[in-house]
Design an enzyme around this catalytic site. Structure first.
Site, PDB file in Angstrom:
ATOM      1  N   TRP A 150       0.829  -1.215   0.000  1.00  0.00           N
ATOM      2  CA  TRP A 150       0.000   0.000   0.000  1.00  0.00           C
ATOM      3  C   TRP A 150       0.863   1.266   0.000  1.00  0.00           C
ATOM      4  O   TRP A 150       0.519   2.270  -0.631  1.00  0.00           O
ATOM      5  CB  TRP A 150      -0.918   0.005   1.225  1.00  0.00           C
ATOM      6  N   HIS A 151       2.008   1.232   0.664  1.00  0.00           N
ATOM      7  CA  HIS A 151       2.890   2.403   0.647  1.00  0.00           C
ATOM      8  C   HIS A 151       3.459   2.648  -0.742  1.00  0.00           C
ATOM      9  O   HIS A 151       3.826   3.767  -1.094  1.00  0.00           O
ATOM     10  CB  HIS A 151       4.040   2.215   1.637  1.00  0.00           C
ATOM     11  N   GLY A 152       3.572   1.580  -1.550  1.00  0.00           N
ATOM     12  CA  GLY A 152       4.121   1.704  -2.901  1.00  0.00           C
ATOM     13  C   GLY A 152       4.798   0.401  -3.305  1.00  0.00           C
ATOM     14  O   GLY A 152       5.005  -0.488  -2.480  1.00  0.00           O
TER      15      GLY A 152
END
Length: 385
Positions: A320-322
């Site tokens: 989700w952060h990347g």
């Protein structure tokens, strides 16, 4: 204009919120004026880029159609396939916003706050599936909740039914004065955290590490500790602004931090750090995965189910952060720490080798602090440069 990034933003916000404060102290309803303030502030935030504005509008319309359509469907039927399709469609814009940069194409799906708006929208679909939301929601209720501007860019993630309870409440003058006091107090604490302590750590320490550290190992150790502290004070300061402004608007947005650096173990840490996000993943990913495994009886071993749930949760949180390597490694690292602690906790209940007591609590806090700081060091991406 980025929320809470400049004193100009606070000055404009202070002027806009003055009538809210006056209405609140007179015991008058806040919702109608708050809607006006929300429209003005959202216009300020998204006035810098037309693409972000159009993406936000399209995203919001899509979520409204999905939520209202699913509530209508759920009032008569409860098919699992429909629920999974609607959830996937709701998450799809967020998935695209993560994948498109990785493919080196124009990231037309992204806009400020897409993650937190997605969490809010999916949460309503899930709670509708659970039967917690039964009545059809109005466009006003949905838009007001999803686009609540104080927490739009980085949370905290509120829950619809809790938000709705505050939004519909008519505060008495005494109740509102207490909210106002707490809100202003949080905002000033946020200034201390973000613009004084966080700024000082970054400006006078991290940016001068080349001159402060006398070796490669000392450089990375000092970076690990200073980055961890900077991350906390910067993020916690930002959250205090969001929660403080929410309080002034009569909405008690949830807290996001509770002294995370005195955690006694990694589980305790995730009950204190970015709490609204970790509780969201706990309730809507971990608990549902465990429940599904038990219901279908696919895996009988409780420890294995629990550990697989942690692996799923933290890998998702990392992605989700990347899709950059540091975020995936960060997620895998915390999955490893949680599963290792799970084994240790079970083993210690049986063998009693880690006794309770003040001294062992202090030792536990010191160990957890270093485990957590190393995680932030991975998250920073510095080891991969």
């Amino acid at each position: 204009m980025t929320p809470y990034s400049s004193f100009l933003f606070f000055i404009i916000l202070g002027i806009l919120l003055l009538p809210t404060m006056i209405l609140g102290m007179m015991g008058k309803p806040l919702r109608y004026y708050n809607v006006f303030v929300s429209i003005v502030v959202l216009a300020m935030i998204f006035s810098g880029g037309e693409e972000g504005f159009y993406s936000l509008v399209i995203f919001t319309i899509l979520q409204l159609v999905l939520i209202k359509g699913y509530i209508r469907y759920r009032q008569t039927k409860n098919g699992s396939l429909v629920f999974y399709i609607m959830s996937l469609l709701s998450i799809l814009p967020l998935i695209l916003s993560k994948i498109l940069p990785f493919l080196a194409v124009d990231n037309w799906a992204a806009f400020l706050g897409i993650s937190y708006l997605t969490f809010r929208a999916v949460q309503i679909i899930i709670e509708t599936r659970d039967g917690l939301i039964k009545e059809q929601l109005s466009i006003y209720q949905l838009v007001n909740f999803m686009l609540f501007y104080p927490t739009i860019s980085s949370g905290p993630i509120d829950r619809f039914r809790r938000f709705q309870k505050d939004e519909q409440k008519r505060w008495t003058p005494d109740e509102y004065k207490e909210l106002l006091y707490k809100g202003i107090n949080k905002i000033f604490l946020g200034f201390l955290y973000k613009f004084i302590i966080g700024y000082a750590i970054n400006t006078y320490f991290i940016m001068n590490l080349d001159h402060i550290a006398d070796g490669r190992i000392s450089y990375h150790l000092l970076y690990m500790y200073s980055y961890s502290l900077y991350l906390f004070f910067d993020f916690a300061g930002y959250t205090l602004f969001a929660v403080g402004v929410s309080y002034i608007m009569g909405i008690r947005s949830p807290e996001n931090f509770n002294l995370p650096f005195i955690s006694r173990n990694i589980k305790d840490f995730w009950n204190r750090w970015h709490m609204s996000l970790s509780f969201w993943f706990r309730d809507y990913v971990f608990m549902r995965f465990v429940f599904l495994m038990k219901k279908k009886k696919w895996i009988q071993n409780k420890m294995l189910v629990s550990n697989l749930g942690y692996i799923l949760l933290f890998l998702l949180m990392g992605v989700w952060h990347g899709l950059a390597i540091q975020y995936i490694v960060y997620g895998a690292y915390h999955a490893l720490m949680m599963t290792a602690f799970n084994f240790f906790e079970t083993w210690n209940k049986k063998h009693k080798r880690w006794p309770a007591g003040k001294l062992m609590t202090v030792v536990s806090i010191v160990i957890t602090f270093h485990v957590v700081c190393f995680g932030f060091y991975l998250f920073s991406g510095r080891p991969f440069q």
